[in-house]
Enzyme design. Structure first.
Site, mmCIF file in Angstrom:
data_model
loop_
_atom_site.group_PDB
_atom_site.id
_atom_site.type_symbol
_atom_site.label_atom_id
_atom_site.label_comp_id
_atom_site.label_asym_id
_atom_site.label_seq_id
_atom_site.Cartn_x
_atom_site.Cartn_y
_atom_site.Cartn_z
ATOM 1 N N GLY A 40 0.836 -1.202 0.000
ATOM 2 C CA GLY A 40 0.000 0.000 0.000
ATOM 3 C C GLY A 40 0.864 1.242 0.000
ATOM 4 O O GLY A 40 2.004 1.219 -0.467
ATOM 5 N N SER A 41 0.320 2.311 0.548
ATOM 6 C CA SER A 41 1.016 3.601 0.505
ATOM 7 C C SER A 41 2.130 3.647 1.543
ATOM 8 O O SER A 41 2.147 2.881 2.511
ATOM 9 C CB SER A 41 0.021 4.725 0.799
ATOM 10 O OG SER A 41 -0.449 4.583 2.126
ATOM 11 N N ARG A 82 2.410 6.017 3.572
ATOM 12 C CA ARG A 82 1.715 6.461 4.801
ATOM 13 C C ARG A 82 1.263 5.245 5.604
ATOM 14 O O ARG A 82 1.447 5.167 6.818
ATOM 15 C CB ARG A 82 0.506 7.318 4.394
ATOM 16 C CG ARG A 82 -0.107 8.133 5.508
ATOM 17 C CD ARG A 82 -1.372 8.848 5.007
ATOM 18 N NE ARG A 82 -2.354 7.896 4.486
ATOM 19 C CZ ARG A 82 -3.184 7.179 5.228
ATOM 20 N NH1 ARG A 82 -3.170 7.296 6.541
ATOM 21 N NH2 ARG A 82 -4.027 6.328 4.685
ATOM 22 N N GLY A 96 2.545 2.225 5.411
ATOM 23 C CA GLY A 96 3.742 1.508 5.869
ATOM 24 C C GLY A 96 4.336 2.116 7.126
ATOM 25 O O GLY A 96 4.870 1.409 7.988
ATOM 26 N N GLU A 144 5.710 -3.320 1.075
ATOM 27 C CA GLU A 144 5.729 -3.110 -0.381
ATOM 28 C C GLU A 144 4.971 -1.812 -0.619
ATOM 29 O O GLU A 144 3.749 -1.819 -0.766
ATOM 30 C CB GLU A 144 5.014 -4.325 -0.997
ATOM 31 C CG GLU A 144 4.927 -4.311 -2.475
ATOM 32 C CD GLU A 144 6.284 -4.213 -3.051
ATOM 33 O OE1 GLU A 144 6.545 -3.202 -3.691
ATOM 34 O OE2 GLU A 144 7.081 -5.138 -2.812
ATOM 35 N N CYS A 156 2.159 0.138 -8.657
ATOM 36 C CA CYS A 156 3.267 0.706 -7.880
ATOM 37 C C CYS A 156 4.507 0.794 -8.767
ATOM 38 O O CYS A 156 5.416 1.563 -8.494
ATOM 39 C CB CYS A 156 3.514 -0.063 -6.595
ATOM 40 S SG CYS A 156 3.766 -1.787 -6.829
HETATM 41 C C1 UN1 Z 1 1.844 -3.508 -7.661
HETATM 42 O O1 UN1 Z 1 1.569 -2.565 -8.389
HETATM 43 O O2 UN1 Z 1 1.579 -3.464 -6.426
HETATM 44 O O3 UN1 Z 1 5.446 -5.522 -11.934
HETATM 45 C C2 UN1 Z 1 2.417 -4.787 -8.135
HETATM 46 C C3 UN1 Z 1 4.240 -5.266 -12.052
HETATM 47 C C4 UN1 Z 1 3.242 -6.300 -11.544
HETATM 48 C C5 UN1 Z 1 3.054 -6.173 -10.080
HETATM 49 C C6 UN1 Z 1 2.760 -4.782 -9.589
HETATM 50 N N1 UN1 Z 1 3.724 -7.622 -11.872
HETATM 51 O O4 UN1 Z 1 3.824 -4.245 -12.568
#
Ligand code: UN1
Length: 509
Positions: free
Chosen positions: A238-239, A241, A243, A260, A294
């Site tokens: 998540g964000s 914030r 974490g 993550e 992410c």
């Molecule tokens: C995420 O956005 O939390 O590498 C994971 C990637 C994907 C996983 C993203 N296999 O874009």
């Protein structure tokens, strides 16, 4: 829209938000689930409370105590069958991801495939939970390292990968001999219920509590998980914030966390790069998933000799990106998850302008047909900046790409690293010296660094995660499984005397 696939996944009526081996009679508030596509109601979940959490955690722990005794390859056999069940339901799962998270169907199906892939990986792993044997300094002694099951893993997931991130965690956890309690985003609870149903059906009555599920507010069930001594590992996506709350809370009770968090991923493009390859990598990275991965490409650090050419090509490519219903085959850009995300987009665009950036493409809410008016659609946006403006350092979960010209590879590397986050990065170049320097110890400081591909769309075989404010965790492939186990170092004396290490003489001997 044909929603018949919801029945296949058992989601066609009000569903309980807690699973402890059976679906509990939850008494929390009713959560109305809306599709980001058009705002229409697609389901209702009766949420869980702290009492439900306690029951789910207790059942998961009890199941762990038995599961850890099963040989790992036997655990892998269950995971193989779960992976096959994901295969059977791939189409429906992909559609559900599209419906509930708003991803285009191709990406929804891709996410379902990621779940299948990690299950396959975990099956192989179930015969490869290798430890070391170590040379002892003492005669007739033998040292070894063994990996043992850890306990119940708390899994907190975000809306943007509503099924894959749980699969990364739970498939590994299961072969490692652990059980799980999953707390998904309240924006995508149906995906979580569908996955839990599929896994639980394979596990059967005896083992179903291994895949606990708890859908409820952060302040009640989320808090309970963070403080629960029966959860030795919390894996949270998540964000930053979020974490900052999870990390210290779990550490306070000496629990482990696997974080993550946010990314602010850059692609460096050198003056010798294959620009048509770069355009394809950049567009997928920046526009894919409507900028809500992410790993989304948020910054382009482009050599000044090619920056205008590349920018012009990108503006042209963006014009081809059809915005609309993610189920429509022509669509490349679906909706943002909700209005709050669209407001964050508006805010970032305004800040970029105020700070001296130039909007060269997009910048506004997208025009969509009346049938999609209940969704939050924005135009994929390109902002040209002279330098790294303050807004460029922030992660805005929307399709905004900042282009910053650079004079050299070293300047690109410095800028790549000059943000608080450290998830993913790439370079486009045909020069092996540039590529290797970018990947070297004085290159990118990110957990992921690529050459001639974009920042997003990682395969499950590698360890996934990043440094700095991204949180330092690694999940998915490679040796990420080790965080789901506890390491034991053993020294065995098979001789008849008791020599001490470090040559210490203690007493007569
Ligand atoms: C995420 O956005 O939390 O590498 C994971 C990637 C994907 C996983 C993203 N296999 O874009």
């Amino acid at each position: 829209m044909d929603l018949s696939f919801l029945a296949e996944l058992g989601l066609d009526k009000t569903v309980s938000g807690a699973f402890d081996g059976t679906w509990r009679k939850t008494k929390g508030d009713a959560l109305t689930v809306r599709s980001p596509i058009d705002g229409s109601t697609i389901g209702t979940v009766q949420m869980a409370d702290a009492k439900d959490y306690a029951a789910v955690s207790k059942a998961a722990h009890a199941a762990f105590l038995r599961w850890r005794e099963l040989p790992a390859p036997k655990r892998g056999d269950y995971v193989r069958r779960i992976g096959n069940a994901f295969r059977e339901h791939k189409e429906a799962l992909g559609k559900l991801v599209s419906l509930e998270a708003g991803k285009i169907l191709q990406e929804g199906l891709g996410e379902a495939q990621e779940c299948i892939d990690i299950a396959d990986f975990a099956v192989g792993l179930s015969r490869q939970l290798y430890g070391l044997t170590i040379a002892s300094e003492r005669p007739n002694h033998h040292m070894r390292e063994t990996w043992h099951p850890l306990g119940t893993v708390g899994v907190i997931t975000a809306f943007n990968f509503p099924i894959a991130v749980w699969a990364w965690n739970s498939m590994l956890a299961l072969v490692c001999g652990d059980s799980c309690v999953w707390k998904p985003s309240l924006k995508t609870p149906l995906c979580a219920i569908a996955m839990t149903k599929i896994a639980a059906a394979v596990l059967g009555k005896e083992w179903a509590p291994l895949v606990g599920l708890i859908i409820g507010p952060d302040l009640t069930v989320g808090s309970a998980m963070l403080d629960d001594p029966a959860i030795p590992l919390v894996s949270a996506t998540g964000s930053t914030r979020m974490g900052r709350i999870v990390g210290p809370r779990v550490a306070q009770r000496f629990g482990r966390s696997l974080l993550e968090l946010g990314g602010n991923n850059a692609i460096a493009v050198m003056d010798d790069a294959d620009l048509s390859l770069a355009v394809r990598g950049i567009v997928f990275g920046a526009v894919g998933t409507a900028g809500q991965r992410c790993t989304t490409t948020r910054r382009l650090l482009v050599h000044e000799k090619v920056v205008d050419d590349l920018q012009a090509r990108l503006v042209k490519a963006y014009a081809q990106c059809t915005i609309g219903n993610p189920f429509d085959k022509k669509t490349l850009v679906g909706p943002l998850i909700d209005e709050a995300s669209a407001k964050a987009f508006d805010h970032a665009v305004a800040a970029a302008k105020e700070q001296g950036g130039t909007i060269v493409r997009g910048g506004k809410r997208a025009k969509v047909p009346a049938s999609l008016k209940g969704g939050a659609y924005v135009e994929p946006t390109i902002v040209r900046c002279d330098s790294m403006l303050p807004i460029v350092r922030e992660e805005t979960f929307a399709p905004i790409l900042y282009i910053v010209p650079v004079k050299s590879l070293d300047e690109a590397i410095a800028m790549n690293n000059d943000v608080p986050q450290g998830l993913s990065s790439s370079i486009f170049t045909n020069n092996v010296r540039c590529a290797e320097r970018f990947l070297s110890s004085i290159g990118s400081d990110c957990g992921i660094a690529n050459v001639n591909i974009g920042t997003s769309g990682a395969e499950i075989g590698g360890a996934f995660g990043g440094e700095k404010e991204t949180g330092g965790g690694r999940e998915s492939g490679s040796d990420s499984w080790k965080v789901y186990m506890r390491r034991q170092t053993s020294t065995v004396n098979w001789g008849t005397s008791l020599p001490l290490a470090q040559g210490i003489k203690f007493g007569d001997e």
